[in-house]
Design an enzyme around this catalytic site. Structure first.
Site, PDB file in Angstrom:
ATOM      1  CG  ASN A   9      36.403  44.745   6.757  1.00 43.52           C
ATOM      2  OD1 ASN A   9      35.337  44.156   6.552  1.00 43.52           O
ATOM      3  ND2 ASN A   9      37.268  45.026   5.794  1.00 43.52           N
ATOM      4  CE  LYS A  11      39.344  42.206   5.309  1.00 48.07           C
ATOM      5  NZ  LYS A  11      40.702  42.051   4.796  1.00 48.07           N
ATOM      6  CG  HIS A  95      38.520  46.914   1.947  1.00 44.76           C
ATOM      7  ND1 HIS A  95      39.234  45.905   1.351  1.00 44.76           N
ATOM      8  CD2 HIS A  95      38.881  46.914   3.252  1.00 44.76           C
ATOM      9  CE1 HIS A  95      39.994  45.312   2.265  1.00 44.76           C
ATOM     10  NE2 HIS A  95      39.803  45.909   3.425  1.00 44.76           N
ATOM     11  CD  GLU A 167      42.157  48.837   5.478  1.00 41.47           C
ATOM     12  OE1 GLU A 167      42.109  48.254   6.564  1.00 41.47           O
ATOM     13  OE2 GLU A 167      41.480  48.497   4.499  1.00 41.47           O
ATOM     14  N   GLY A 173      46.065  41.406   5.472  1.00 40.82           N
ATOM     15  CA  GLY A 173      45.956  39.953   5.523  1.00 40.82           C
ATOM     16  C   GLY A 173      47.277  39.235   5.299  1.00 40.82           C
ATOM     17  CB  SER A 213      48.858  42.786   9.426  1.00 43.96           C
ATOM     18  OG  SER A 213      48.661  42.006   8.256  1.00 43.96           O
TER      19      SER A 213
HETATM   20  P1  PGA Z   1      43.693  42.610   8.136  1.00 43.18           P
HETATM   21  O1  PGA Z   1      42.609  43.367   7.197  1.00 43.18           O
HETATM   22  O2  PGA Z   1      43.640  43.259   9.472  1.00 43.18           O
HETATM   23  O3  PGA Z   1      43.247  41.185   8.137  1.00 43.18           O
HETATM   24  O4  PGA Z   1      45.021  42.801   7.463  1.00 43.18           O
HETATM   25  C1  PGA Z   1      42.419  44.749   7.291  1.00 43.18           C
HETATM   26  C2  PGA Z   1      41.377  45.192   6.303  1.00 43.18           C
HETATM   27  O5  PGA Z   1      41.329  44.655   5.185  1.00 43.18           O
HETATM   28  O6  PGA Z   1      40.568  46.094   6.598  1.00 43.18           O
END
Ligand code: PGA
Length: 252
Positions: A9, A11, A95, A167, A173, A213
């Site tokens: 993803n 973003k 999400h 998630e 993040g 993460s």
């Molecule tokens: P991240 O994000 O791996 O940066 O924690 C995961 C997500 O939001 O799908």
């Protein structure tokens, strides 16, 4: 029987040129990896360039959002029909960033899921509790509500196109990953919810991804859990080397 999926993803990252460069690296490094479904979700503006770059490879394209109508007076929105037209196989919905920053409700997410299924697109349906919800003992209620309402009204046949992504919001993040045990516990609970709602066959065949993460250093342990069928990767999907290592996980 559940083919693992590793989805990136992206973003709000990557221009067209940056997207093309990253995909060229992924293509070179992941060609021949037939045992894993690898999906990338660039921003809307890079989808066309991405579709061209990955054509002929096994990489699949996803969008990060959609509006639940095909066409009409919806300024600024993008429909499942247009995403299918541009070459997407999946769309991410629900999400936590969309739920939290853009106020998306379970009902609105459910409309999107239906619109995608009707268009013949796959759905990566995200759920997860906040830290506050977990610490106050509401995690199971939150996951139950998100699954019940988000997947409401779907037939068992429609569920074949749905991938669930667990998630935990506190792990997105933040660098804090759920432990292998925490992930497995939540995934097993979600699979039980799917059984309640859609029956044993759907519960067994539906893929449940972990997200939050995910990194090269923790993917192997996560993938070794019985009910973890893949990962939805944010930050680490922006770097070819890290994402390739994640896609080439090696469960201990
Ligand atoms: P991240 O994000 O791996 O940066 O924690 C995961 C997500 O939001 O799908």
């Amino acid at each position: 029987m559940r083919k693992p999926m590793i989805a990136g993803n992206w973003k709000l990252h990557k221009t067209r040129a940056e997207a093309t460069a990253l995909l060229a690296e992924l293509k070179a490094a992941l060609t021949g990896l037939a045992s894993v479904e690898v999906v990338v979700a660039p921003p809307f503006t890079a989808l066309a360039a991405a579709a061209e770059e990955i054509s002929g490879s096994s990489l699949l394209l996803a969008a990060q959002n959609c509006y639940p109508a095909s066409t009409g007076a919806f300024t600024g929105e993008v429909s499942p029909l247009l995403l299918k037209d541009i070459g997407c196989s999946y769309v991410i919905v629900g999400h936590s960033e969309r739920r939290q920053l853009f106020g998306e409700s379970d009902e609105f997410i459910n409309e999107k899921v239906h619109a995608l299924v009707e268009t013949g697109l796959g759905v990566i349906f995200c759920i997860g509790e906040t830290l506050e919800e977990r610490e106050s003992g509401q995690m199971y209620d939150v996951l139950r509500r998100q699954v019940r309402l988000g997947l409401k009204g779907l037939s068992a046949a429609a569920m074949a196109g749905v991938v669930v992504a667990y998630e935990p919001v506190w792990a997105i993040g933040t660098g804090k990953t759920a432990s292998n045990e925490q992930a497995q516990e939540a995934h097993a609970f979600i699979r039980a919810l799917l059984k309640e709602q859609f029956g044993q066959e759907i519960a067994i065949s539906t893929r449940i991804l972990y997200g939050g993460s995910v990194k090269p250093g923790n993917i192997d342990g996560l993938m070794a859990q019985a009910d973890v069928d893949g990962a939805l990767v944010g930050g680490a999907s922006l770097k070819a080397e890290e994402f390739v290592r994640i896609a080439r996980f090696n469960p201990a």
